[in-house]
Design an enzyme around this catalytic site. Structure first.
Site, short mmCIF file in Angstrom:
data_model
loop_
_atom_site.label_atom_id
_atom_site.label_comp_id
_atom_site.label_asym_id
_atom_site.label_seq_id
_atom_site.Cartn_x
_atom_site.Cartn_y
_atom_site.Cartn_z
N SER A 276 0.85 -1.20 0.00
CA SER A 276 0.00 0.00 0.00
C SER A 276 0.88 1.25 0.00
CB SER A 276 -0.95 0.00 1.20
OG SER A 276 -0.24 -0.28 2.40
N GLU B 143 -8.79 -10.04 3.90
CA GLU B 143 -9.22 -8.66 3.62
C GLU B 143 -10.62 -8.62 3.04
OE1 GLU B 143 -6.30 -6.28 1.62
OE2 GLU B 143 -7.71 -4.62 1.27
O1 KIV Z 1 -0.36 -3.46 1.67
C1 KIV Z 1 -1.07 -3.41 2.69
O2 KIV Z 1 -1.16 -2.37 3.37
C2 KIV Z 1 -1.81 -4.60 3.07
C3 KIV Z 1 -2.81 -4.46 4.17
C4 KIV Z 1 -4.03 -3.82 3.66
C5 KIV Z 1 -3.10 -5.75 4.83
O3 KIV Z 1 -1.63 -5.63 2.51
#
Ligand code: KIV
Length: 271
Positions: free
Chosen positions: A52, A189
């Site tokens: 992310s 998720e």
């Molecule tokens: O990349 C991320 O932040 C994630 C979380 C949403 C679990 O995979």
């Protein structure tokens, strides 16, 4: 005393022990040294250097563009700020789906070049061979099922996953495959809470939810979302603990005003 309060350093074994004792696991993302220090000092159990970062650090629309080198940069920055939490780094899109040797090489680079303790990757049966190969090299692996953002162009939307029976069945099978392979945790998720609870009760490994209800073994959120730095993203599962966007905006505006008004720096702020 809780396991959380006893340990000086969180390991995958500690997380397993927490699940056995029904003690909830806290997990947040971080992508840089300064934020990781704060999150670690607060006592978080797991820090995820999530892909992310592609969204919140680099401003991309999806997690697809972020590269292995960029994840390694974020991962090593986080590790330098952490003394207690377990640090997990995401394997980015395109670095493990090709074949298991490529997956192992990517995981080895992350472990050697960041100093992190584990890697996370998305998918079930499709990536099982890669999961097994990485595990066989002694690298702890975390799974990620349900809404898997790296596949957004296949899904076409970020809506709740596994509402239909067939997809729910596949998710349960994937969770059991990953559990039997020996992953130390699985992120679920954006799936129905009842399904997530069922999975958590049927596997040995800790289940960490994001938009997966409260019947799981722990929770994860994206740091910038829960602090209210990001504004445009408002899914039902997101609880905002602060409005840092507003606070930072106000602080920067005050600074601009002070500079323009010749109020900063004052007598005591110069040499
Ligand atoms: O990349 C991320 O932040 C994630 C979380 C949403 C679990 O995979």
């Amino acid at each position: 005393m809780s396991v959380h309060n006893q340990v000086k350093r969180v390991t995958t074994h500690v997380l397993h022990e927490m699940k056995l004792r029904n003690e909830k696991i806290s997990m947040l993302t971080a992508y840089d040294y300064s934020m990781a220090r704060i999150v670690d000092q607060a006592g978080i159990d797991v820090i995820l250097v999530g892909d992310s970062a592609s969204n919140v650090m680099a401003g991309h629309e999806t997690t697809v563009p972020i590269t292995l080198n960029e994840m390694i940069y974020h991962g090593s920055s986080v590790v330098r700020g952490v003394t207690r939490a377990l640090v997990v780094v995401d394997l980015p899109f395109g670095t493990y789906q090709g074949n298991s040797k490529e997956a192992l090489n990517s995981a080895i680079r992350i472990m050697k070049e960041t100093g992190a303790h584990a890697v996370k990757l998305e998918g079930g049966r499709e990536v099982l061979e890669s999961v097994e190969r990485i595990l066989s090299a002694g690298i702890p692996v975390m799974g990620h099922l349900g809404l898997t953002p790296q596949s957004i162009h296949k899904f076409g939307t970020y809506v709740v996953r596994a509402r239909e029976e067939a997809e729910a069945m596949k998710l349960k099978e994937d969770a059991i495959l990953l559990d039997n392979a020996g992953v130390f945790g699985i992120v679920l998720e954006k799936i129905p809470a009842r399904l997530a609870g069922e999975v958590a009760r049927s596997v040995k490994t800790p289940i960490i939810g994001i938009g997966a209800g409260n019947q799981v073994d722990g929770q994860v959120l994206v740091l910038h979302d829960m602090l209210g730095i990001t504004q445009e993203f408002s899914p039902r599962f997101l609880r905002r603990y602060h409005n840092l966007h507003q606070e930072m905006l106000g602080a920067v505006q005050s600074y601009i005003k002070d500079v323009k008004d010749l109020d900063f720096p004052n007598e005591r702020e110069q040499y």
